[in-house]
Design a protein around this motif. Structure first.
Motif, mmCIF file in Angstrom:
data_model
loop_
_atom_site.group_PDB
_atom_site.id
_atom_site.type_symbol
_atom_site.label_atom_id
_atom_site.label_comp_id
_atom_site.label_asym_id
_atom_site.label_seq_id
_atom_site.Cartn_x
_atom_site.Cartn_y
_atom_site.Cartn_z
ATOM 1 N N ALA A 159 0.832 -1.201 0.000
ATOM 2 C CA ALA A 159 0.000 0.000 0.000
ATOM 3 C C ALA A 159 0.871 1.257 0.000
ATOM 4 O O ALA A 159 0.597 2.229 -0.720
ATOM 5 C CB ALA A 159 -0.934 -0.012 1.204
ATOM 6 N N GLN A 160 1.923 1.247 0.801
ATOM 7 C CA GLN A 160 2.834 2.395 0.840
ATOM 8 C C GLN A 160 3.521 2.587 -0.509
ATOM 9 O O GLN A 160 3.643 3.719 -1.003
ATOM 10 C CB GLN A 160 3.882 2.184 1.938
ATOM 11 C CG GLN A 160 3.327 2.205 3.347
ATOM 12 C CD GLN A 160 4.316 1.675 4.376
ATOM 13 O OE1 GLN A 160 5.496 1.462 4.088
ATOM 14 N NE2 GLN A 160 3.837 1.480 5.594
ATOM 15 N N TRP A 161 3.949 1.496 -1.128
ATOM 16 C CA TRP A 161 4.643 1.594 -2.411
ATOM 17 C C TRP A 161 3.733 2.119 -3.508
ATOM 18 O O TRP A 161 4.172 2.869 -4.384
ATOM 19 C CB TRP A 161 5.217 0.227 -2.796
ATOM 20 C CG TRP A 161 6.213 -0.292 -1.808
ATOM 21 C CD1 TRP A 161 6.895 0.424 -0.862
ATOM 22 C CD2 TRP A 161 6.627 -1.649 -1.632
ATOM 23 N NE1 TRP A 161 7.706 -0.408 -0.116
ATOM 24 C CE2 TRP A 161 7.557 -1.682 -0.563
ATOM 25 C CE3 TRP A 161 6.294 -2.848 -2.268
ATOM 26 C CZ2 TRP A 161 8.166 -2.862 -0.134
ATOM 27 C CZ3 TRP A 161 6.897 -4.030 -1.847
ATOM 28 C CH2 TRP A 161 7.830 -4.031 -0.796
ATOM 29 N N MET A 206 -8.081 2.891 -0.012
ATOM 30 C CA MET A 206 -7.327 4.154 -0.089
ATOM 31 C C MET A 206 -8.023 5.098 -1.073
ATOM 32 O O MET A 206 -7.935 4.923 -2.283
ATOM 33 C CB MET A 206 -5.884 3.879 -0.511
ATOM 34 C CG MET A 206 -5.104 3.046 0.503
ATOM 35 S SD MET A 206 -3.527 2.386 -0.119
ATOM 36 C CE MET A 206 -2.598 3.902 -0.362
ATOM 37 N N PRO A 207 -8.726 6.115 -0.575
ATOM 38 C CA PRO A 207 -9.523 6.981 -1.450
ATOM 39 C C PRO A 207 -8.696 7.830 -2.404
ATOM 40 O O PRO A 207 -9.198 8.265 -3.450
ATOM 41 C CB PRO A 207 -10.296 7.864 -0.458
ATOM 42 C CG PRO A 207 -9.450 7.874 0.776
ATOM 43 C CD PRO A 207 -8.830 6.517 0.843
ATOM 44 N N VAL A 336 -1.366 11.233 5.210
ATOM 45 C CA VAL A 336 -2.075 10.035 5.652
ATOM 46 C C VAL A 336 -1.440 9.411 6.891
ATOM 47 O O VAL A 336 -1.926 8.402 7.403
ATOM 48 C CB VAL A 336 -2.100 8.968 4.516
ATOM 49 C CG1 VAL A 336 -2.881 9.490 3.336
ATOM 50 C CG2 VAL A 336 -0.680 8.597 4.101
ATOM 51 N N THR A 337 -0.333 9.994 7.386
ATOM 52 C CA THR A 337 0.359 9.428 8.541
ATOM 53 C C THR A 337 -0.239 9.977 9.841
ATOM 54 O O THR A 337 -0.368 11.199 10.001
ATOM 55 C CB THR A 337 1.867 9.757 8.497
ATOM 56 O OG1 THR A 337 2.404 9.230 7.293
ATOM 57 C CG2 THR A 337 2.586 9.151 9.682
#
Length: 339
Positions: A159-161, A206-207, A336-337
């Motif tokens: 997801a992060q990538w 993830m919008p 998003v963090t």
């Protein structure tokens, strides 16, 4: 008003790669002629000798920085920790110390990753940095990641990538809303192993991501999505399989076009078109792959890279510098963090 911030040079691990300093220096000279300032990091005597082979290099924005050691292609990436004067470590420190905008290496990929992670650290919100590689497709090109930095991964890494790759393509390639696919054994949402199934749920939730669902291996080179995420073990196999298949296919074409006088005549007629295809398939076109997720710009190239690949890698790194890629990545992650 003129921007007072100086334009920092690109640090090149000039001793890295299968062929040593020669292609690195030649590529640096070509990049410098194109306007890129370069710091050549390595054995001063050898680098001066290589520069002397390019008599028109005087006056170019090239500086040599001494590094008394080099991590060979057959050594362990873990050697980075104890060899502070290795060229890759010296080059990466130049970025950390604010003397260079990016580090580029055609040397030991594992050592480059380790040095970048240990010296630069990770961006907040990134568990593991990933290598992004651009590959040609029927439509244009596709970004694959991870292609080798992480063999054992967790769903949140994927997801992060996906978010990092989306920012990269928007920033450097002009793709405003890049589409994302998850490599799996079927297009259906319920297909895949435990990693893929959980990652699918995260990506779907993830919008801010243009997630298109699963893609199969056969769809990657159709350009079904702009980005395809996967674990680094699978990604490295996909990338090397594609590179190997391209070489075999071209050897078959060459064999067919030289099999008879009629074939040779036909080859003359399609020569320019085939050169265009070869250009699209040549890894040196892209130069090097970014290591996304570290607090700085780090680019990793092929050990067999020629001068053209080095030049293109330095130019790509300078484009990332000018676009403030790291700041854009950090900004996207900050949104998003959780504090």
């Amino acid at each position: 008003m003129t921007d007072p911030t100086p334009v920092l040079p690109i640090a090149l691990d000039a001793m890295g790669g299968d062929f040593g300093a020669a292609p690195n220096v030649e590529g640096a000279v070509a990049a410098a002629r194109a306007g890129v300032s370069v710091l050549l990091v390595g054995d001063t005597v050898k680098l001066h000798a290589e520069l002397a082979r390019h008599p028109n290099s005087q006056g170019l924005p090239i500086e040599i920085v001494e590094a008394s050691d080099v991590i060979g292609m057959d050594e362990h990436a873990s050697d980075v920790r104890g060899r502070t004067e290795a060229s890759i470590n010296v080059a990466t420190r130049l970025v950390k110390d604010g003397r260079a905008a990016a580090v580029v290496s055609m040397g030991h990929s594992g050592a480059t990753m380790a040095s970048s992670l240990l010296t630069l650290g990770r961006l907040r919100g990134v568990d593991r940095p990933a290598i992004l590689s651009l590959v040609p497709t029927q439509k244009s090109f596709c970004a694959l990641l991870d292609v080798g930095a992480n063999t054992d991964v967790k769903p949140q890494y994927l997801a992060q990538w996906a978010r990092l790759a989306s920012v990269y393509l928007r920033t450097l390639e002009g793709r405003e809303n890049p589409s994302v696919g998850l490599l799996s054994i079927g297009e259906e949402d319920h297909k895949g192993n435990a990693l893929v199934l959980e990652a699918h749920g995260l990506l779907r939730a993830m919008p801010d991501l243009n997630f298109r669902g699963n893609v199969e291996g056969k769809d990657v080179f159709k350009g079904t999505t702009d980005i395809v995420v996967m674990d680094g073990f699978t990604g490295n196999i996909v990338l090397k399989l594609a590179e190997g298949e391209a070489k075999v296919l071209f050897s078959w074409v060459k064999e067919a076009l030289t099999s008879s006088w009629r074939a040779k005549l036909g080859a003359l007629l399609v020569r320019d078109s085939l050169r265009g295809v070869a250009e699209r398939l040549d890894p040196s076109t892209y130069g090097a792959s970014p290591l996304l997720g570290v607090r700085g710009l780090s680019f990793i190239g092929h050990g067999s890279a020629d001068a053209r690949a080095v030049k293109n890698a330095l130019i790509r790194a300078s484009r990332a510098r000018d676009a403030r890629l790291v700041e854009r990545l950090a900004g996207a992650l900050a949104e998003v963090t959780t504090p």
